[in-house]
Design a protein around this motif. Sequence first.
Motif, PDB file in Angstrom:
ATOM      1  N   PHE A  42       0.617  -1.281   0.015  1.00 55.46           N
ATOM      2  CA  PHE A  42       0.172  -0.046  -0.004  1.00 55.46           C
ATOM      3  C   PHE A  42       0.855   1.153  -0.157  1.00 55.46           C
ATOM      4  CE2 PHE A  42      -3.172  -2.762   2.218  1.00 55.46           C
ATOM      5  CZ  PHE A  42      -3.930  -2.968   1.426  1.00 55.46           C
ATOM      6  N   ASP A  43       2.090   1.178  -0.336  1.00 50.76           N
ATOM      7  CA  ASP A  43       2.909   2.239  -0.115  1.00 50.76           C
ATOM      8  C   ASP A  43       3.302   3.110  -1.487  1.00 50.76           C
ATOM      9  OD1 ASP A  43       6.361   0.601  -0.649  1.00 50.76           O
ATOM     10  OD2 ASP A  43       4.276   0.320  -1.409  1.00 50.76           O
ATOM     11  N   VAL A  44       2.231   3.341  -2.464  1.00 48.13           N
ATOM     12  CA  VAL A  44       2.232   4.117  -3.665  1.00 48.13           C
ATOM     13  C   VAL A  44       1.474   5.159  -3.177  1.00 48.13           C
ATOM     14  CG1 VAL A  44       1.297   4.191  -5.866  1.00 48.13           C
ATOM     15  CG2 VAL A  44       2.210   2.139  -5.421  1.00 48.13           C
ATOM     16  N   ARG A  45       2.138   6.219  -3.559  1.00 52.74           N
ATOM     17  CA  ARG A  45       1.428   7.581  -3.272  1.00 52.74           C
ATOM     18  C   ARG A  45       1.168   8.343  -4.644  1.00 52.74           C
ATOM     19  NH1 ARG A  45       1.515   5.274   0.815  1.00 52.74           N
ATOM     20  NH2 ARG A  45       2.318   5.857   2.763  1.00 52.74           N
ATOM     21  N   LEU A  46       0.908   9.480  -4.635  1.00 50.34           N
ATOM     22  CA  LEU A  46       0.258  10.376  -5.710  1.00 50.34           C
ATOM     23  C   LEU A  46       1.668  10.843  -6.422  1.00 50.34           C
ATOM     24  CD1 LEU A  46      -2.914  12.312  -4.856  1.00 50.34           C
ATOM     25  CD2 LEU A  46      -2.614  10.586  -6.463  1.00 50.34           C
ATOM     26  N   ASP A  47       2.632  11.032  -5.591  1.00 52.85           N
ATOM     27  CA  ASP A  47       3.731  11.583  -6.161  1.00 52.85           C
ATOM     28  C   ASP A  47       4.833  10.337  -6.656  1.00 52.85           C
ATOM     29  OD1 ASP A  47       3.219  14.153  -6.074  1.00 52.85           O
ATOM     30  OD2 ASP A  47       3.552  14.199  -3.898  1.00 52.85           O
ATOM     31  N   THR A  48       4.370   9.269  -6.513  1.00 59.33           N
ATOM     32  CA  THR A  48       5.118   7.875  -7.012  1.00 59.33           C
ATOM     33  C   THR A  48       5.314   8.094  -8.486  1.00 59.33           C
ATOM     34  OG1 THR A  48       4.429   6.724  -5.209  1.00 59.33           O
ATOM     35  CG2 THR A  48       5.357   5.393  -7.073  1.00 59.33           C
ATOM     36  N   GLN A  49       6.407   7.773  -9.451  1.00 61.88           N
ATOM     37  CA  GLN A  49       6.304   7.750 -10.565  1.00 61.88           C
ATOM     38  C   GLN A  49       5.658   6.460 -11.378  1.00 61.88           C
ATOM     39  OE1 GLN A  49      10.673   7.744 -11.556  1.00 61.88           O
ATOM     40  NE2 GLN A  49      10.772  10.047 -11.502  1.00 61.88           N
ATOM     41  N   LEU A  50       5.117   6.571 -12.556  1.00 62.63           N
ATOM     42  CA  LEU A  50       4.401   5.812 -13.194  1.00 62.63           C
ATOM     43  C   LEU A  50       5.324   4.303 -13.420  1.00 62.63           C
ATOM     44  CD1 LEU A  50       1.901   4.547 -14.601  1.00 62.63           C
ATOM     45  CD2 LEU A  50       2.849   5.585 -16.514  1.00 62.63           C
ATOM     46  N   GLY A  51       6.621   4.460 -13.686  1.00 65.65           N
ATOM     47  CA  GLY A  51       7.588   3.430 -13.607  1.00 65.65           C
ATOM     48  C   GLY A  51       7.765   2.561 -12.483  1.00 65.65           C
ATOM     49  N   PHE A  52       7.586   3.117 -11.476  1.00 63.48           N
ATOM     50  CA  PHE A  52       8.024   2.636 -10.120  1.00 63.48           C
ATOM     51  C   PHE A  52       6.582   1.725  -9.763  1.00 63.48           C
ATOM     52  CE2 PHE A  52       7.471   2.184  -5.461  1.00 63.48           C
ATOM     53  CZ  PHE A  52       8.663   1.657  -4.983  1.00 63.48           C
ATOM     54  N   THR A  53       5.429   2.271 -10.137  1.00 62.54           N
ATOM     55  CA  THR A  53       4.165   1.773  -9.941  1.00 62.54           C
ATOM     56  C   THR A  53       4.016   0.437 -10.676  1.00 62.54           C
ATOM     57  OG1 THR A  53       3.220   4.019  -9.516  1.00 62.54           O
ATOM     58  CG2 THR A  53       1.387   2.168  -9.848  1.00 62.54           C
ATOM     59  N   ALA A  93       6.426  -1.332 -11.902  1.00 65.39           N
ATOM     60  CA  ALA A  93       7.478  -2.498 -11.346  1.00 65.39           C
ATOM     61  C   ALA A  93       6.738  -3.061 -10.017  1.00 65.39           C
ATOM     62  CB  ALA A  93       8.762  -1.523 -10.868  1.00 65.39           C
ATOM     63  N   LYS A  94       5.956  -2.257  -9.317  1.00 69.17           N
ATOM     64  CA  LYS A  94       5.360  -2.892  -8.332  1.00 69.17           C
ATOM     65  C   LYS A  94       4.458  -3.981  -8.460  1.00 69.17           C
ATOM     66  CE  LYS A  94       5.396  -0.458  -4.609  1.00 69.17           C
ATOM     67  NZ  LYS A  94       6.367  -0.910  -3.812  1.00 69.17           N
ATOM     68  N   LEU A  95       3.438  -3.543  -9.691  1.00 73.14           N
ATOM     69  CA  LEU A  95       2.433  -4.229 -10.224  1.00 73.14           C
ATOM     70  C   LEU A  95       3.029  -5.614 -10.811  1.00 73.14           C
ATOM     71  CD1 LEU A  95       0.373  -1.640 -12.260  1.00 73.14           C
ATOM     72  CD2 LEU A  95      -0.565  -3.041  -9.936  1.00 73.14           C
ATOM     73  N   LEU A  96       4.162  -5.432 -11.666  1.00 73.69           N
ATOM     74  CA  LEU A  96       4.922  -6.676 -12.084  1.00 73.69           C
ATOM     75  C   LEU A  96       5.442  -7.492 -11.145  1.00 73.69           C
ATOM     76  CD1 LEU A  96       6.353  -5.052 -15.154  1.00 73.69           C
ATOM     77  CD2 LEU A  96       4.177  -6.316 -15.019  1.00 73.69           C
ATOM     78  N   ALA A  97       6.325  -6.916  -9.956  1.00 81.47           N
ATOM     79  CA  ALA A  97       6.743  -7.674  -8.939  1.00 81.47           C
ATOM     80  C   ALA A  97       5.830  -8.444  -8.385  1.00 81.47           C
ATOM     81  CB  ALA A  97       7.495  -6.841  -8.240  1.00 81.47           C
ATOM     82  N   THR A  98       4.513  -7.785  -7.731  1.00 78.24           N
ATOM     83  CA  THR A  98       3.529  -8.789  -7.091  1.00 78.24           C
ATOM     84  C   THR A  98       2.727  -9.348  -7.959  1.00 78.24           C
ATOM     85  OG1 THR A  98       2.155  -6.552  -7.141  1.00 78.24           O
ATOM     86  CG2 THR A  98       3.790  -6.847  -5.209  1.00 78.24           C
ATOM     87  N   ARG A  99       2.685  -9.519  -9.037  1.00 76.58           N
ATOM     88  CA  ARG A  99       1.605 -10.135 -10.015  1.00 76.58           C
ATOM     89  C   ARG A  99       0.438  -9.600 -10.054  1.00 76.58           C
ATOM     90  NH1 ARG A  99       5.025 -14.326  -8.358  1.00 76.58           N
ATOM     91  NH2 ARG A  99       3.252 -15.239  -7.195  1.00 76.58           N
TER      92      ARG A  99
END
Length: 349
Positions: free
Chosen positions: A282-293, A295-301
Motif C-alpha cells: 500500500f506504499d504507492v503515493r500520488l507522487d510515485t512515478q509511473l515506472g515505479f508503480t 514495477a510494483k504491479l509486475l513484481a507482485t503479479r
Amino acid sequence: MSAQHREGLSVKPHDWCMIPAGTLMKEQKVVTIDGALPVEEACNILIKNNISSAPVFDSTKSATDYVGMFDYGDVIAYLLLVLLDQVPGHSQRLEGETFEITDIIRLAIQGQAVPVKLASDLSQKNPFYSILPESTLLSAIEEFACGTHRVCVLDHSGGIQGILSQSTVVEYLYNNRKQFPSIEKLLGQTLRQLGLGETDVISASSDARVLDALSLMSQNGVSSVAIVGSNGIALGNISMTDIKHVMKDYKHNLLWATCFQFVSMVRTEQGIEDGQDRLPVFDVRLDTQLGFTIAKLLATRSHRVWVTDEMGRPIGVVSLTDVSRVLAESAGIQTTKYPRRVSVAAKTD
C-alpha cells in the motif's frame, strides 16, 4: 497507417505502436473449456492450470466455435445469482432478463448442474475479443484501455494461437523502455501528473461478510474492494481472483466469514504456495512515478495497486487498465470516447 506510426527498416523497432502483437506471444498451452461442463468443473480447470480465465467453446458445433470467456468474475456473478438472487451488475432484478440468467436460476432451483456456457461472461466484465497475429500492439492497447484484460490471438484457421494479456504488454514495454524514448519519458512522470490514483474507492469493513464484499464488487462494477479497519486504514483487499479459495475444495462456508478472516487466510495460503510471506502493498503515493508503480504491479503479479495518503488510508487505485489508457493516450488515442468497462478497480464513470 498514419505517418505518425510508420516503422522504418531498422532492426530494432522504435515505434512500439506498430509492433505485431503476435511477436509477444510465447509458446503457450492454450487452455479451453467445453461449454457443456458444469460451472464448478470449469472453475477447477482455472484453478488447476493457475489461470484466471479461459475461452469457452461449444462442443456441439466445433472446437473453434467460441461462445465467450469464463473467468473468476463470472464465478462471483454465478454465486451471487444463485445465493442472493442478485442479477450481475445490478442490485435488483431487471425486466427482460437473458435466457442464460433464467436458465441458471431454474437449474439451480432444481439442483441440476449448470453448464458453463450459460455463465460465460455472466459478469459482463471480460467478453471474448480476438485479434490476428499481425494486429499492432496499439490495437491491443486500445482494447485494454477499455477494460478488457486479455485478447485471444487467432491463427488464420480460426484457432487460438495464444492469449495476450494486459500484464504481458505492459511488462514488455517496461522491460524494453530504453528502446522507446516516449515510453521512458512517460514512466518518469508521477501519478499526479498523469491524473492517476484519485478515484472513488469501493471498500468494505473488515468485519463485513465476504459475500457482502463480493456483492459490493459486483454492484459497483469493480474487480477489487479495499478492506478497511474502523479507522479507515487499509488492511488488505479482496479481488476477483480470490474466489478460487472459496471454490477450491468447495469451501462455501468462507463466504460467511468476515473479510478480515478471509484476507488473513488468503495471505497465509499464498505464503505457503510461494514459500514466502505475502504482505499487502500500500506504499504507492500520488507522487510515485509511473515506472515505479508498474514495477510494483509486475513484481507482485497484481492487476492493481492502491494509492494511499500519509495515514495509510486508500484514496484511489491504479490498475493495468489505467496504465493501458495512459499508454494509448500517449500514442494519440482519445480514450475519453471509450466507455470504461467494469473491470477497473474503481467506480465506473
